[in-house]
Design a protein around this motif. Structure first.
Motif, PDB file in Angstrom:
ATOM      1  N   THR A   1      74.612  43.257  47.131  1.00 17.09           N
ATOM      2  CA  THR A   1      73.664  43.029  48.220  1.00 17.09           C
ATOM      3  C   THR A   1      73.472  41.540  48.484  1.00 17.09           C
ATOM      4  O   THR A   1      73.077  40.805  47.579  1.00 17.09           O
ATOM      5  CB  THR A   1      72.305  43.659  47.861  1.00 17.09           C
TER       6      THR A   1
ATOM      7  N   VAL B   1      68.805  49.116  44.552  1.00 18.44           N
ATOM      8  CA  VAL B   1      69.078  47.859  45.251  1.00 18.44           C
ATOM      9  C   VAL B   1      67.828  46.992  45.180  1.00 18.44           C
ATOM     10  O   VAL B   1      66.733  47.454  45.492  1.00 18.44           O
ATOM     11  CB  VAL B   1      69.471  48.124  46.721  1.00 18.44           C
TER      12      VAL B   1
ATOM     13  N   LEU C   1      71.401  38.679  50.059  1.00 23.72           N
ATOM     14  CA  LEU C   1      70.000  38.558  50.466  1.00 23.72           C
ATOM     15  C   LEU C   1      69.862  37.582  51.634  1.00 23.72           C
ATOM     16  O   LEU C   1      70.621  36.616  51.749  1.00 23.72           O
ATOM     17  CB  LEU C   1      69.149  38.070  49.283  1.00 23.72           C
TER      18      LEU C   1
ATOM     19  N   SER D   1      72.465  41.861  43.130  1.00 24.20           N
ATOM     20  CA  SER D   1      71.793  41.150  44.226  1.00 24.20           C
ATOM     21  C   SER D   1      72.251  39.695  44.163  1.00 24.20           C
ATOM     22  O   SER D   1      72.107  39.047  43.121  1.00 24.20           O
ATOM     23  CB  SER D   1      70.276  41.224  44.055  1.00 24.20           C
TER      24      SER D   1
ATOM     25  N   THR E   1      71.683  36.495  44.226  1.00 28.24           N
ATOM     26  CA  THR E   1      70.556  35.542  44.197  1.00 28.24           C
ATOM     27  C   THR E   1      71.019  34.092  43.995  1.00 28.24           C
ATOM     28  O   THR E   1      70.307  33.164  44.398  1.00 28.24           O
ATOM     29  CB  THR E   1      69.635  35.917  43.007  1.00 28.24           C
TER      30      THR E   1
ATOM     31  N   ARG F   1      65.933  43.714  46.546  1.00 24.72           N
ATOM     32  CA  ARG F   1      65.945  42.716  47.611  1.00 24.72           C
ATOM     33  C   ARG F   1      64.723  41.806  47.517  1.00 24.72           C
ATOM     34  O   ARG F   1      64.613  40.851  48.285  1.00 24.72           O
ATOM     35  CB  ARG F   1      65.965  43.365  48.992  1.00 24.72           C
TER      36      ARG F   1
END
Ligand code: EAX
Length: 337
Positions: A298, A166, A300, A237, A239, A168
């Motif tokens: 994930t 993962v 953020l 992620s 983003t 981050r």
């Protein structure tokens, strides 16, 4: 034993060819009975929103021209990588194509202005820029490199993916071998984030990820799912670091051979298709997320996103040096408007 074509067939084929050749009007325009089959290429799959858009455009054109203009779609980089597709449009070997604007930057550096990470906030800010003067100016700027660009389809907001852990923070990404598009701004940006970036044509990406040539890559979720990257990458992620449009291109001579009536039909059909494709793309991202239970996605926090975006100052300067501060500042002004 050579296959002997029945005379009647040969004759009508020559006739048809003759017809085609004969009936290009004074202004080089196709005459009413010329059948035009547009050869259209792209690098994504037959289930991509871009492929569906070409099919939709083909149906619209065939319907509105009583079958005079049709489209033959070649997916999965069959007609070449995105860079090669652009060259083939310039040479007239391919009639239409869509590619990521990032690759177009190599043919017309003004497009680098769209690749500054963390510049766009949401789709509304994107469309304000793309469908406004700035976006139209960028499309028109391709005329000087022998390309007629007729709109922007959506590839989408790009996310960071990898098959290790993962991610981050830039610290988590440190040293990871990362695939980028063939675009020096993207390479510089991911170097600034701490990754070990290298460019690769889209069509070769799945195999490269499968073979471990790269640990990470970045791209829209719908394309990630569409290309089955979830079989070789386990972590996403969110983003939203860059928005990728798919500028749609046509060979200028092919367009100029359309009769005036056909030009109107083509322009209307492109508008309708763009609305259709952007709706598809919106749904495609959500559909992809729902269908990848084995991938960790994930989200953020604003602070975590800031850790990434705070490293982009030098990239803004790099792009301003390349394309001039004016277009960069006008995009940022439009985004924040
Ligand atoms: O058409 O190369 C890429 O990652 C792009 O998303 C590609 O343009 C897809």
């Amino acid at each position: 034993m050579l296959f002997k074509l029945p005379k009647k067939f040969v004759r009508s084929a020559v006739m048809a060819l003759g017809l085609c050749a004969l009936s290009v009007g004074a202004a080089g325009q196709a005459s009413a009975n010329t059948k035009i089959v547009l050869k259209a290429g792209h690098a994504s799959s037959t289930t991509s929103t871009g492929h569906h858009a070409f099919e939709f455009l083909g149906k619209e054109l065939a319907e509105k021209t009583n079958g005079q203009i049709t489209i033959q779609v070649f997916p999965s980089a069959q007609l070449g990588s995105e860079r090669e597709l652009i060259e083939s449009i310039q040479l007239g070997n391919v009639d239409m194509a869509f590619v990521s604007s990032a690759v177009l930057g190599n043919f017309n550096k003004e497009f680098f202005a769209l690749d500054i990470p963390f510049m766009f906030k949401d789709r509304d800010s994107v469309y304000r820029v793309l469908d406004g003067q700035i976006g139209q100016g960028l499309l028109d700027s391709l005329n000087k490199v022998g390309i007629k660009a007729v709109g922007y389809w959506e590839n989408g907001f790009r996310q960071l993916t990898n098959n290790k852990k993962v991610i981050r923070s830039p610290k988590d990404l440190e040293g990871m071998k990362m695939r980028t598009m063939e675009n020096e701004v993207h390479i510089a940006a991911w170097k600034a984030e701490g990754a070990n970036p290298a460019p690769l044509a889209f069509g070769e990406l799945f195999t490269a990820l499968q073979q471990g040539t790269f640990d990470a890559q970045e791209g829209p979720i719908n394309l990630f799912y569409d290309m089955k990257f979830h079989e070789v990458q386990k972590h996403i992620s969110m983003t939203n670091h860059v928005y990728s449009p798919w500028p749609v291109m046509i060979n200028p001579d092919v367009y100029n051979r359309f009769s005036d009536e056909q030009k109107v039909i083509f322009n209307d059909a492109m508008k309708k298709t763009t609305e259709y494709q952007r709706e598809l793309a919106k749904k495609a991202d959500d559909n992809a997320v729902a269908n990848m239970p084995n991938v960790t996605i994930t989200k953020l926090t604003p602070e975590e996103l800031e850790a990434f975006s705070s490293k982009m100052g030098p990239i803004h300067e790099l792009v301003k040096k390349k394309v001039g501060a004016k277009i960069v500042d006008s995009i940022i002004a439009e985004v924040n408007d």
